[in-house]
Design a protein around this motif. Sequence first.
Motif, short mmCIF file in Angstrom:
data_model
loop_
_atom_site.label_atom_id
_atom_site.label_comp_id
_atom_site.label_asym_id
_atom_site.label_seq_id
_atom_site.Cartn_x
_atom_site.Cartn_y
_atom_site.Cartn_z
N MET A 1 0.80 -1.22 0.00
CA MET A 1 0.00 0.00 0.00
C MET A 1 0.84 1.27 0.00
O MET A 1 0.34 2.36 -0.30
CB MET A 1 -0.92 0.01 1.23
N VAL A 2 2.13 1.17 0.31
CA VAL A 2 2.98 2.36 0.36
C VAL A 2 2.95 3.13 -0.96
O VAL A 2 3.05 4.35 -0.98
CB VAL A 2 4.43 1.98 0.74
N ILE A 3 2.81 2.41 -2.07
CA ILE A 3 2.78 3.09 -3.37
C ILE A 3 1.55 3.98 -3.47
O ILE A 3 1.59 5.07 -4.04
CB ILE A 3 2.83 2.06 -4.51
N ALA B 1 10.57 6.54 -7.75
CA ALA B 1 11.45 6.25 -6.62
C ALA B 1 10.79 5.28 -5.66
O ALA B 1 11.43 4.36 -5.13
CB ALA B 1 11.82 7.54 -5.90
N ALA B 2 9.48 5.47 -5.42
CA ALA B 2 8.76 4.56 -4.53
C ALA B 2 8.76 3.15 -5.09
O ALA B 2 8.98 2.17 -4.36
CB ALA B 2 7.33 5.05 -4.32
N ALA B 3 8.52 3.03 -6.40
CA ALA B 3 8.49 1.70 -7.02
C ALA B 3 9.85 1.03 -6.92
O ALA B 3 9.94 -0.19 -6.68
CB ALA B 3 8.06 1.82 -8.48
N VAL B 4 10.91 1.79 -7.09
CA VAL B 4 12.25 1.21 -7.02
C VAL B 4 12.59 0.78 -5.59
O VAL B 4 13.14 -0.30 -5.36
CB VAL B 4 13.30 2.20 -7.55
N LEU B 5 12.26 1.62 -4.62
CA LEU B 5 12.52 1.25 -3.22
C LEU B 5 11.71 0.03 -2.83
O LEU B 5 12.16 -0.83 -2.07
CB LEU B 5 12.20 2.42 -2.30
N VAL B 6 10.49 -0.08 -3.35
CA VAL B 6 9.67 -1.26 -3.11
C VAL B 6 10.34 -2.49 -3.72
O VAL B 6 10.37 -3.57 -3.10
CB VAL B 6 8.26 -1.06 -3.71
N ALA B 7 10.88 -2.35 -4.93
CA ALA B 7 11.57 -3.48 -5.56
C ALA B 7 12.78 -3.90 -4.74
O ALA B 7 13.02 -5.11 -4.53
CB ALA B 7 11.98 -3.10 -6.98
N ALA C 1 9.71 8.87 3.59
CA ALA C 1 8.92 8.75 4.81
C ALA C 1 7.92 7.60 4.73
O ALA C 1 7.80 6.80 5.67
CB ALA C 1 8.19 10.06 5.08
N PHE C 2 7.20 7.49 3.63
CA PHE C 2 6.18 6.46 3.54
C PHE C 2 6.77 5.07 3.37
O PHE C 2 6.24 4.09 3.93
CB PHE C 2 5.20 6.77 2.40
N THR C 3 7.85 4.93 2.62
CA THR C 3 8.47 3.61 2.48
C THR C 3 9.12 3.15 3.78
O THR C 3 9.27 1.95 4.01
CB THR C 3 9.52 3.59 1.35
N ALA C 4 9.51 4.10 4.64
CA ALA C 4 10.09 3.73 5.93
C ALA C 4 9.03 3.40 6.97
O ALA C 4 9.24 2.55 7.84
CB ALA C 4 10.99 4.85 6.44
N ALA C 5 7.88 4.07 6.90
CA ALA C 5 6.86 3.91 7.93
C ALA C 5 5.97 2.69 7.70
O ALA C 5 5.49 2.08 8.66
CB ALA C 5 5.99 5.16 8.01
N GLU D 1 -2.86 0.43 10.48
CA GLU D 1 -2.00 1.12 9.53
C GLU D 1 -2.78 1.99 8.54
O GLU D 1 -2.38 3.13 8.25
CB GLU D 1 -1.16 0.12 8.75
N VAL D 2 -3.87 1.48 8.02
CA VAL D 2 -4.57 2.19 6.94
C VAL D 2 -5.04 3.58 7.35
O VAL D 2 -4.70 4.58 6.71
CB VAL D 2 -5.72 1.33 6.38
N PRO D 3 -5.84 3.73 8.43
CA PRO D 3 -6.27 5.09 8.79
C PRO D 3 -5.13 5.99 9.21
O PRO D 3 -5.16 7.20 8.96
CB PRO D 3 -7.26 4.86 9.94
N VAL D 4 -4.09 5.43 9.84
CA VAL D 4 -2.96 6.25 10.26
C VAL D 4 -2.22 6.81 9.06
O VAL D 4 -1.90 8.00 9.00
CB VAL D 4 -2.00 5.43 11.16
N LEU D 5 -1.95 5.98 8.07
CA LEU D 5 -1.20 6.46 6.91
C LEU D 5 -2.03 7.37 6.02
O LEU D 5 -1.49 8.25 5.35
CB LEU D 5 -0.64 5.28 6.12
N VAL D 6 -3.35 7.19 6.01
CA VAL D 6 -4.20 8.16 5.32
C VAL D 6 -4.06 9.53 5.98
O VAL D 6 -3.93 10.56 5.31
CB VAL D 6 -5.67 7.71 5.31
N ALA D 7 -4.05 9.56 7.30
CA ALA D 7 -3.86 10.82 8.02
C ALA D 7 -2.49 11.43 7.71
O ALA D 7 -2.35 12.65 7.58
CB ALA D 7 -4.02 10.60 9.52
#
Length: 368
Positions: free
Chosen positions: A131-133, A145-151, A295-299, A331-337
């Motif tokens: 879901m980070v993407i 960058a997000a896709a590469v870090l995910v890979a 931030a999002f890929t780390a959290a 995780e879902v509501p927190v990351l939406v916030a």
Amino acid sequence: MSTATDRGVVGKLSTLDRFLPAWILAAMLAGLATGRVIPGLGAAIDAVQVDGISLPIALGLLIMMYPVLAKVRYDRLDTVTRDRRLLLPSLLLNWVLGPALMFALAWLLLPDLPDYRTGLIIVGLARCIAMVIIWNDLAGGDREAAAVLVALNSVFQVLAFGVLGWFYLAVLPGWLGLPQADLAVSGWAIARSVLIFLGIPLLAGYLSRRLGKRARGRDWYETRFLPRVGPLALYGLLFTIVVLFALQGGQITSRPLDVARIALPLLVYFAIMWTGSFVLGKAIGLPYERTTTLAFTAAGNNFELAIAVAIATFGATSGQALAGVVGPLIEVPVLVALVYAALLARRFFAPSTATVSERPGHDTAPSA
């Protein structure tokens, strides 16, 4: 942030993603009800097993992992590996600080609940590849960058998850003088689970992208194939949650406060990891788009993998598995916030010379 902006962020989510916490809660309730009305369900589910996991659960785990890994742009690794200001902090946050923080929070806040504590430590080791993407895209982060870090996280999890699991569950507690009786776990058992439930869908996702683009072209793959298989990730997750809660119904209804206690370290973890990563990105001079991606890929965490490993290693009715199942609900509501928090913080960054979608070679179709 304006109301129009708020509506825009929420509007970018599909109906499935927008109400994900509701779907997860409904799956939990359905599982509890199913476990009560169908006697002998546990024996039926465990009749056929794959690596110690019942076949229905194993299929659910594999199905929910595949679509995520089919979305990864494996051909873009070099676009981020050349940016050491982004790559090195990401590796440090994901594979050193993140697991260490979750280990500390689990022992600090759950000292009397060893099964849940172990489950959370496993969650901390499972770095986000799903879901980070979506969160990154909603916040205006760098999609490539997000896709590469995910890979990179996907590949690194196959190589290192088992070793790190053995270290944090069996070795480090001994060094620190902490109880080990409840943490005895085989490093090979964890590694085998990762190879099966991450390695198989990772290979399938890679081959899907490679063969699909070769046969029908990238446009067909991105705009036709991925939207069709994407919802399978949520369906697989919800199916797994229904089965797990059907098996754990008695334990959950008799100890509701345990669920709340599992949620507390998760909330603290998300707040510290996201805020710290965002501040770090700004401090080292990353632009807003890549700071947000960092931030999002780390959290985020890969709860699908954590659930798979917990079930394979400790059993479907274990407290470790329950800790993984509760994770997405938090995780879902927190990351939406945190998406809104990132958009508010954007004013502190200099305007970019080009938007993410305008960068050379950048895909304008949603990656998630």
